[in-house]
Design a protein around this motif. Sequence first.
Motif, mmCIF file in Angstrom:
data_model
loop_
_atom_site.group_PDB
_atom_site.id
_atom_site.type_symbol
_atom_site.label_atom_id
_atom_site.label_comp_id
_atom_site.label_asym_id
_atom_site.label_seq_id
_atom_site.Cartn_x
_atom_site.Cartn_y
_atom_site.Cartn_z
ATOM 1 N N ASN A 196 54.071 -11.677 -28.833
ATOM 2 C CA ASN A 196 55.615 -11.307 -29.280
ATOM 3 C C ASN A 196 55.919 -10.045 -28.790
ATOM 4 O OD1 ASN A 196 53.746 -8.768 -30.227
ATOM 5 N ND2 ASN A 196 53.005 -9.886 -32.904
ATOM 6 N N ASP A 197 55.500 -9.635 -27.505
ATOM 7 C CA ASP A 197 56.475 -8.611 -27.052
ATOM 8 C C ASP A 197 57.932 -9.651 -26.284
ATOM 9 O OD1 ASP A 197 54.616 -6.362 -27.499
ATOM 10 O OD2 ASP A 197 53.508 -6.348 -25.258
ATOM 11 N N ARG A 217 60.851 -9.693 -17.372
ATOM 12 C CA ARG A 217 59.063 -8.947 -17.487
ATOM 13 C C ARG A 217 59.145 -7.721 -17.406
ATOM 14 N NH1 ARG A 217 55.116 -11.724 -13.370
ATOM 15 N NH2 ARG A 217 55.854 -14.576 -13.474
ATOM 16 N N LYS A 218 59.845 -7.516 -17.693
ATOM 17 C CA LYS A 218 59.844 -6.012 -18.697
ATOM 18 C C LYS A 218 60.146 -5.589 -19.611
ATOM 19 C CE LYS A 218 62.163 -4.721 -15.167
ATOM 20 N NZ LYS A 218 63.603 -4.160 -14.068
ATOM 21 N N LYS A 219 59.531 -5.497 -20.492
ATOM 22 C CA LYS A 219 59.346 -5.382 -22.123
ATOM 23 C C LYS A 219 60.727 -4.729 -22.667
ATOM 24 C CE LYS A 219 56.272 -4.373 -25.950
ATOM 25 N NZ LYS A 219 55.411 -3.499 -26.287
ATOM 26 N N ILE A 220 61.804 -5.383 -23.284
ATOM 27 C CA ILE A 220 62.425 -5.029 -23.975
ATOM 28 C C ILE A 220 62.079 -4.720 -25.357
ATOM 29 C CG2 ILE A 220 63.509 -7.897 -24.374
ATOM 30 C CD1 ILE A 220 66.204 -5.719 -23.117
ATOM 31 N N PHE A 278 53.127 -1.179 -19.823
ATOM 32 C CA PHE A 278 53.827 -1.857 -19.187
ATOM 33 C C PHE A 278 55.120 -1.868 -18.727
ATOM 34 C CE2 PHE A 278 55.703 -6.524 -19.073
ATOM 35 C CZ PHE A 278 54.414 -7.532 -18.866
ATOM 36 N N PRO A 279 55.523 -2.645 -17.486
ATOM 37 C CA PRO A 279 57.286 -2.475 -17.544
ATOM 38 C C PRO A 279 58.088 -2.550 -18.761
ATOM 39 C CG PRO A 279 56.191 -3.964 -15.783
ATOM 40 C CD PRO A 279 55.459 -3.564 -16.773
ATOM 41 N N ALA A 280 59.535 -1.994 -18.560
ATOM 42 C CA ALA A 280 59.784 -1.770 -19.630
ATOM 43 C C ALA A 280 61.786 -1.716 -19.287
ATOM 44 C CB ALA A 280 59.725 -0.478 -21.145
#
Length: 265
Positions: A113-114, A119-122, A160-162
């Motif tokens: 659920n991210d 490809r970056k977490k928002i 993780f990239p954001a």
Amino acid sequence: MDEHILQRALLNIPMGGLRYFEQTGSTNDAALAWAAAGAPDLALVIAGQQTAGRGRGNHSWFTAPGAALAFSLVLRPLPGEAQSIPLFSALGALAVCEVLAAQGLHPEIKWPNDVLINRKKICGVLAESVWTGEKVDSIVLGLGLNIKPEALPPPEQLTFPATCLEAEFPPPRHSIEALEQGMLLQQIIQAVRYWRAMLPTNIFLHTWERRLAFRGEQVDVWVDGQPVRKGQVDGLEPDGSLRLISPQGQVFTVQFGEVHLRPVV
Ligand code: BTN
């Protein structure tokens, strides 16, 4: 964000109540306490800043003042929803995805659920339950959506990239004002209500599956305490578990739990 803007944005939604804090420890903690004290379905706790925000797996969650939408909804399982409770966190992610997609973005869900963009977490989702004996009495669905660059933790704390909405909207749209944040919140809550009604259907599962990140790609997947496994993301099982194909061509599934998932680089 200002309380009046919030109230106006939510005027036409049958909310179970609203508690706004300019600053609080964690909106999930406040909502859990409220739920235990009898908060009705769709009671909302929202904060401009969290000083002890929590993420999944005992991680902390950074929420700088005015830089993110950080809120928690109390959901009281309705008759017939008991089977769907494990899907409530995916419900939060899907609701955010659908709202961002309507804004012209291309969000994906990193299982479970991210919400990712490019490809970056928002956005992160933390669903927690309040039990009475054997029965889930309420679910607190906490969402943290990064709006401004200040919402992102320092790079050394990132696992993780954001990213944030302002970075993902193409110019000239450089900033998202409080009024728009109110609209976003309203749309997310409406989407939660819409997709909640869809939970028992295949439409929910298929829409979630269509948004699945890394589909067809090789990933490393590991559940805490177990060795890393490699697999190609294949899709979702009817209960929401992730289906993968091992390098030897065997199908395996990963159930809910603390799972880390990364594309193989
Ligand atoms: C994660 O990705 O680890 C989940 C992050 C969830 C953060 C939100 S912000 C609002 C709510 N209050 C919290 O303390 N956590 C959730």
